[in-house]
Design a protein around this motif. Structure first.
Motif, PDB file in Angstrom:
ATOM      1  N   SER A 186      -0.045 -15.208  -2.975  1.00 33.09           N
ATOM      2  CA  SER A 186      -0.911 -15.346  -1.792  1.00 33.09           C
ATOM      3  C   SER A 186      -0.147 -15.157  -0.490  1.00 33.09           C
ATOM      4  O   SER A 186      -0.760 -15.098   0.581  1.00 33.09           O
ATOM      5  N   ASP A 187       1.191 -15.076  -0.579  1.00 35.35           N
ATOM      6  CA  ASP A 187       2.018 -14.857   0.599  1.00 35.35           C
ATOM      7  C   ASP A 187       1.978 -13.362   0.944  1.00 35.35           C
ATOM      8  O   ASP A 187       2.714 -12.551   0.375  1.00 35.35           O
ATOM      9  N   LEU A 188       1.112 -13.008   1.884  1.00 37.91           N
ATOM     10  CA  LEU A 188       0.939 -11.582   2.214  1.00 37.91           C
ATOM     11  C   LEU A 188       2.169 -10.994   2.869  1.00 37.91           C
ATOM     12  O   LEU A 188       2.374  -9.773   2.828  1.00 37.91           O
ATOM     13  N   LEU A 189       2.991 -11.840   3.468  1.00 35.49           N
ATOM     14  CA  LEU A 189       4.150 -11.327   4.180  1.00 35.49           C
ATOM     15  C   LEU A 189       5.255 -10.904   3.234  1.00 35.49           C
ATOM     16  O   LEU A 189       5.925  -9.889   3.463  1.00 35.49           O
ATOM     17  N   ASN A 190       5.491 -11.632   2.149  1.00 39.69           N
ATOM     18  CA  ASN A 190       6.628 -11.373   1.269  1.00 39.69           C
ATOM     19  C   ASN A 190       6.237 -10.773  -0.089  1.00 39.69           C
ATOM     20  O   ASN A 190       7.100 -10.283  -0.811  1.00 39.69           O
ATOM     21  N   SER A 191       4.984 -10.857  -0.438  1.00 40.77           N
ATOM     22  CA  SER A 191       4.570 -10.360  -1.745  1.00 40.77           C
ATOM     23  C   SER A 191       4.370  -8.836  -1.717  1.00 40.77           C
ATOM     24  O   SER A 191       4.198  -8.228  -0.658  1.00 40.77           O
ATOM     25  N   ARG A 192       4.425  -8.257  -2.899  1.00 39.14           N
ATOM     26  CA  ARG A 192       4.166  -6.823  -3.073  1.00 39.14           C
ATOM     27  C   ARG A 192       2.764  -6.653  -3.649  1.00 39.14           C
ATOM     28  O   ARG A 192       2.378  -7.354  -4.590  1.00 39.14           O
ATOM     29  N   ARG A 193       2.022  -5.709  -3.096  1.00 39.84           N
ATOM     30  CA  ARG A 193       0.658  -5.491  -3.552  1.00 39.84           C
ATOM     31  C   ARG A 193       0.371  -3.989  -3.591  1.00 39.84           C
ATOM     32  O   ARG A 193       0.989  -3.192  -2.885  1.00 39.84           O
ATOM     33  N   LEU A 194      -0.571  -3.637  -4.420  1.00 45.18           N
ATOM     34  CA  LEU A 194      -0.995  -2.239  -4.494  1.00 45.18           C
ATOM     35  C   LEU A 194      -1.855  -1.882  -3.283  1.00 45.18           C
ATOM     36  O   LEU A 194      -2.494  -2.758  -2.680  1.00 45.18           O
ATOM     37  N   THR A 195      -1.874  -0.607  -2.950  1.00 44.84           N
ATOM     38  CA  THR A 195      -2.721  -0.110  -1.864  1.00 44.84           C
ATOM     39  C   THR A 195      -3.798   0.813  -2.443  1.00 44.84           C
ATOM     40  O   THR A 195      -3.613   1.397  -3.518  1.00 44.84           O
ATOM     41  N   ASN A 196      -4.877   0.920  -1.712  1.00 42.13           N
ATOM     42  CA  ASN A 196      -5.942   1.797  -2.210  1.00 42.13           C
ATOM     43  C   ASN A 196      -5.536   3.277  -2.158  1.00 42.13           C
ATOM     44  O   ASN A 196      -5.949   4.065  -3.003  1.00 42.13           O
ATOM     45  N   ILE A 197      -4.694   3.649  -1.200  1.00 36.60           N
ATOM     46  CA  ILE A 197      -4.260   5.047  -1.118  1.00 36.60           C
ATOM     47  C   ILE A 197      -3.309   5.386  -2.260  1.00 36.60           C
ATOM     48  O   ILE A 197      -3.380   6.468  -2.861  1.00 36.60           O
ATOM     49  N   TYR A 219      -9.289   6.696 -16.070  1.00 41.37           N
ATOM     50  CA  TYR A 219      -8.017   7.389 -15.938  1.00 41.37           C
ATOM     51  C   TYR A 219      -6.873   6.479 -15.490  1.00 41.37           C
ATOM     52  O   TYR A 219      -5.706   6.777 -15.758  1.00 41.37           O
ATOM     53  N   ILE A 220      -7.190   5.384 -14.796  1.00 38.65           N
ATOM     54  CA  ILE A 220      -6.109   4.554 -14.243  1.00 38.65           C
ATOM     55  C   ILE A 220      -6.151   3.117 -14.741  1.00 38.65           C
ATOM     56  O   ILE A 220      -5.473   2.252 -14.179  1.00 38.65           O
ATOM     57  N   SER A 221      -6.926   2.830 -15.749  1.00 35.57           N
ATOM     58  CA  SER A 221      -6.970   1.454 -16.259  1.00 35.57           C
ATOM     59  C   SER A 221      -5.597   1.024 -16.757  1.00 35.57           C
ATOM     60  O   SER A 221      -5.129  -0.100 -16.486  1.00 35.57           O
ATOM     61  N   GLU A 222      -4.911   1.900 -17.458  1.00 34.91           N
ATOM     62  CA  GLU A 222      -3.564   1.575 -17.952  1.00 34.91           C
ATOM     63  C   GLU A 222      -2.583   1.469 -16.788  1.00 34.91           C
ATOM     64  O   GLU A 222      -1.683   0.609 -16.796  1.00 34.91           O
ATOM     65  N   TYR A 223      -2.755   2.314 -15.794  1.00 34.19           N
ATOM     66  CA  TYR A 223      -1.871   2.262 -14.616  1.00 34.19           C
ATOM     67  C   TYR A 223      -2.030   0.927 -13.894  1.00 34.19           C
ATOM     68  O   TYR A 223      -1.025   0.300 -13.499  1.00 34.19           O
ATOM     69  N   ILE A 224      -3.274   0.468 -13.700  1.00 34.65           N
ATOM     70  CA  ILE A 224      -3.513  -0.802 -13.012  1.00 34.65           C
ATOM     71  C   ILE A 224      -2.883  -1.958 -13.791  1.00 34.65           C
ATOM     72  O   ILE A 224      -2.227  -2.851 -13.215  1.00 34.65           O
ATOM     73  N   GLU A 225      -3.045  -1.943 -15.103  1.00 38.39           N
ATOM     74  CA  GLU A 225      -2.469  -3.016 -15.918  1.00 38.39           C
ATOM     75  C   GLU A 225      -0.950  -3.020 -15.836  1.00 38.39           C
ATOM     76  O   GLU A 225      -0.313  -4.082 -15.688  1.00 38.39           O
ATOM     77  N   THR A 226      -0.346  -1.847 -15.913  1.00 47.31           N
ATOM     78  CA  THR A 226       1.116  -1.748 -15.853  1.00 47.31           C
ATOM     79  C   THR A 226       1.636  -2.221 -14.499  1.00 47.31           C
ATOM     80  O   THR A 226       2.604  -2.991 -14.422  1.00 47.31           O
ATOM     81  N   LYS A 227       1.020  -1.774 -13.440  1.00 45.67           N
ATOM     82  CA  LYS A 227       1.467  -2.153 -12.103  1.00 45.67           C
ATOM     83  C   LYS A 227       1.247  -3.648 -11.839  1.00 45.67           C
ATOM     84  O   LYS A 227       2.092  -4.312 -11.213  1.00 45.67           O
ATOM     85  N   THR A 228       0.124  -4.177 -12.328  1.00 40.70           N
ATOM     86  CA  THR A 228      -0.139  -5.608 -12.135  1.00 40.70           C
ATOM     87  C   THR A 228       0.906  -6.455 -12.850  1.00 40.70           C
ATOM     88  O   THR A 228       1.434  -7.442 -12.288  1.00 40.70           O
ATOM     89  N   ASN A 229       1.242  -6.105 -14.067  1.00 44.64           N
ATOM     90  CA  ASN A 229       2.281  -6.838 -14.805  1.00 44.64           C
ATOM     91  C   ASN A 229       3.640  -6.687 -14.124  1.00 44.64           C
ATOM     92  O   ASN A 229       4.436  -7.635 -14.085  1.00 44.64           O
ATOM     93  N   GLU A 230       3.911  -5.501 -13.598  1.00 49.14           N
ATOM     94  CA  GLU A 230       5.195  -5.270 -12.916  1.00 49.14           C
ATOM     95  C   GLU A 230       5.313  -6.134 -11.670  1.00 49.14           C
ATOM     96  O   GLU A 230       6.364  -6.763 -11.424  1.00 49.14           O
ATOM     97  N   LEU A 231       4.244  -6.194 -10.881  1.00 48.06           N
ATOM     98  CA  LEU A 231       4.272  -7.000  -9.665  1.00 48.06           C
ATOM     99  C   LEU A 231       4.300  -8.491  -9.994  1.00 48.06           C
ATOM    100  O   LEU A 231       4.975  -9.285  -9.302  1.00 48.06           O
ATOM    101  N   ARG A 232       3.587  -8.885 -11.040  1.00 50.46           N
ATOM    102  CA  ARG A 232       3.594 -10.300 -11.431  1.00 50.46           C
ATOM    103  C   ARG A 232       4.999 -10.718 -11.857  1.00 50.46           C
ATOM    104  O   ARG A 232       5.479 -11.809 -11.505  1.00 50.46           O
TER     105      ARG A 232
END
Length: 433
Positions: A322-333, A298-311
């Motif tokens: 790898s900069d956890l302070l300034n980078s944007r990352r997805l959350t499990n929630i 159900y979320i394979s397309e969502y993960i791909e879209t969000k990963t490309n957006e963040l990249r």
């Protein structure tokens, strides 16, 4: 007149054959006349009851009409049979008994009262028939008329009582009505519920507020069930536990009532329930988690879209991932919320045309409420509960897939107690503050 005179002469001649010295002024003559009148009246009623009424019943049941069957069931024809002896007594009494006799006035008034109350019972049966025919029609779903039928019956009953008193005291009914104004205040107290119920019935019918079959909830009276009958003074509600609640009709317009008719007439029944997520289990997604989540259909397309957006975001702003302070990352929630929404979008028992969302509510001492808000396409109670249970069975089972935990007070306290008893244990992701 000639028929009356002939009938009287024949009766007098018959009596004198038995009692030669008897005159029409003797009390024995009046007793014989009374006995003859009552005997013939009884015979006429028996004939009407045993011969005429079955013929009417056969004719009624041969037809396909609903109204004549209802008349038969409510005893309309049976009650009209009483008019036959009453009318006979009223017509034959002046013929056989002198008008100056006390017995004459008594018989006439008794016959009139007999006809009056027989007619009242016939009117009651007719009004009940009208109610049954109306309830069987489609119009009954829009406005009930039980209260109006009961008011009409009450009006005819009061009118009959006034006419009866007028006949007994030989006074005009208008004089009796004028005398009622002196006790109007007492009548208002006596008929308080009736008056309030009548006014409430008008409001209910005019505004289409309630109808038989509506599911209502009233916390004040602990009522939760379907309306069985809306009467003049009382409303009967069958609760879901099969008990019967009776409450005043006017309470439907003066108290807080929840009517579920809108839900029943809509395209679905609302599901609005939250799962409390343990805040300690919420974390950022690493590459391993994203690889695992991307395999979920159900979320394979969502993960791909969000990963490309963040990249693209990191590239545009020259941010090292790898900069956890300034980078944007997805959350499990957040990913779990996206999964639940996609899951509901594909669920065959969820109405896709009504509001559908998965939202976070303000956190509290029980954790982070993650609420599912949607509508099932089945509105029956049992089916609705099955659909809701199936959805949340799946929600609870999928929490572990997304490294989330549902808050459970005892389990959380036990976890903290274990951590405090072993301070040298290495903290894991769920222990992070």
């Amino acid at each position: 007149m000639e028929v009356s005179s002939s009938l009287r002469d024949a009766f007098v001649h018959l009596v004198k054959d038995i009692f030669p010295s008897l005159t029409t002024q003797d009390p024995l003559y009046n007793a014989l006349a009374l006995g003859a009148i009552l005997t013939v009246a009884l015979l006429l009623y028996i004939v009407a009851r045993l011969v005429v009424r079955p013929q009417i019943a056969n004719w009624v049941y041969r037809t396909n009409n609903l109204w004549d069957n209802a008349l038969q069931e409510h005893g309309f024809f049976r009650r009209l049979m009483h008019l036959v002896p009453a009318l006979f007594i009223f017509l034959i009494t002046p013929v056989l008994i002198d008008s100056e006799s006390v017995l004459h006035g008594l018989m006439i008034k008794s016959a009139q009262l007999y006809m009056l109350y027989s007619g009242l019972l016939g009117v009651f049966a007719l009004l009940s028939t009208v109610e049954d025919v109306y309830n069987a029609s489609a119009l009954s779903k829009r406005a009930p008329i039980t209260g109006f039928i009961q008011v009409t019956k009450l009006g005819f009953a009061i009118l009959t009582i006034l006419l009866s008193i007028s006949l007994i005291v030989d006074r005009s009914p208008l004089l009796l009505v004028s005398g009622l104004t002196a006790i109007a205040a007492v009548l208002l107290l006596i008929f308080r519920d009736t008056i309030l119920g009548f006014v409430a019935g008008i409001q209910i019918a005019a505004n289409r507020m309630f109808n038989t079959g509506d599911w209502i909830t009233m916390q004040k009276y602990e009522v939760d069930g379907e309306i069985q009958e809306i009467g003049l003074t009382n409303v009967k509600v069958q609760n879901w536990d099969k008990t019967i609640s009776t409450l005043p009709t006017y309470s439907l317009t003066t108290e807080a009532v929840k009517n579920w008719r809108g839900m029943q007439e809509s395209g679905g029944r609302r599901i609005k329930r939250a799962v409390y997520i343990d805040i300690h289990s919420i974390k950022l997604c690493d590459s391993d988690m994203l690889d695992r989540f991307s395999k979920v259909r159900y979320i394979s397309e969502y993960i791909e879209t969000k990963t490309n957006e963040l990249r693209a975001y990191h590239r545009d702003y020259s941010i090292d991932e790898s900069d956890l302070l300034n980078s944007r990352r997805l959350t499990n929630i957040g990913t779990f919320r996206a999964y639940l929404e996609a899951y509901l979008r594909k669920h065959p028992r969820v109405n896709q045309e009504l509001t559908l969302m998965v939202r976070q509510l303000p956190p509290n001492e029980l954790g982070l409420p993650l609420e599912l808000y949607c509508f099932s396409n089945r509105k029956e109670w049992v089916e609705y509960e099955k659909i809701q249970a199936d959805i949340f069975d799946h929600v609870m089972a999928m929490l572990d897939i997304f490294d989330l935990k549902a808050y459970q007070r005892d389990g959380h306290l036990a976890h903290l107690a274990l951590a405090s008893s072993n301070p040298n244990a290495a903290p894991n992701s769920s222990d992070a503050e």
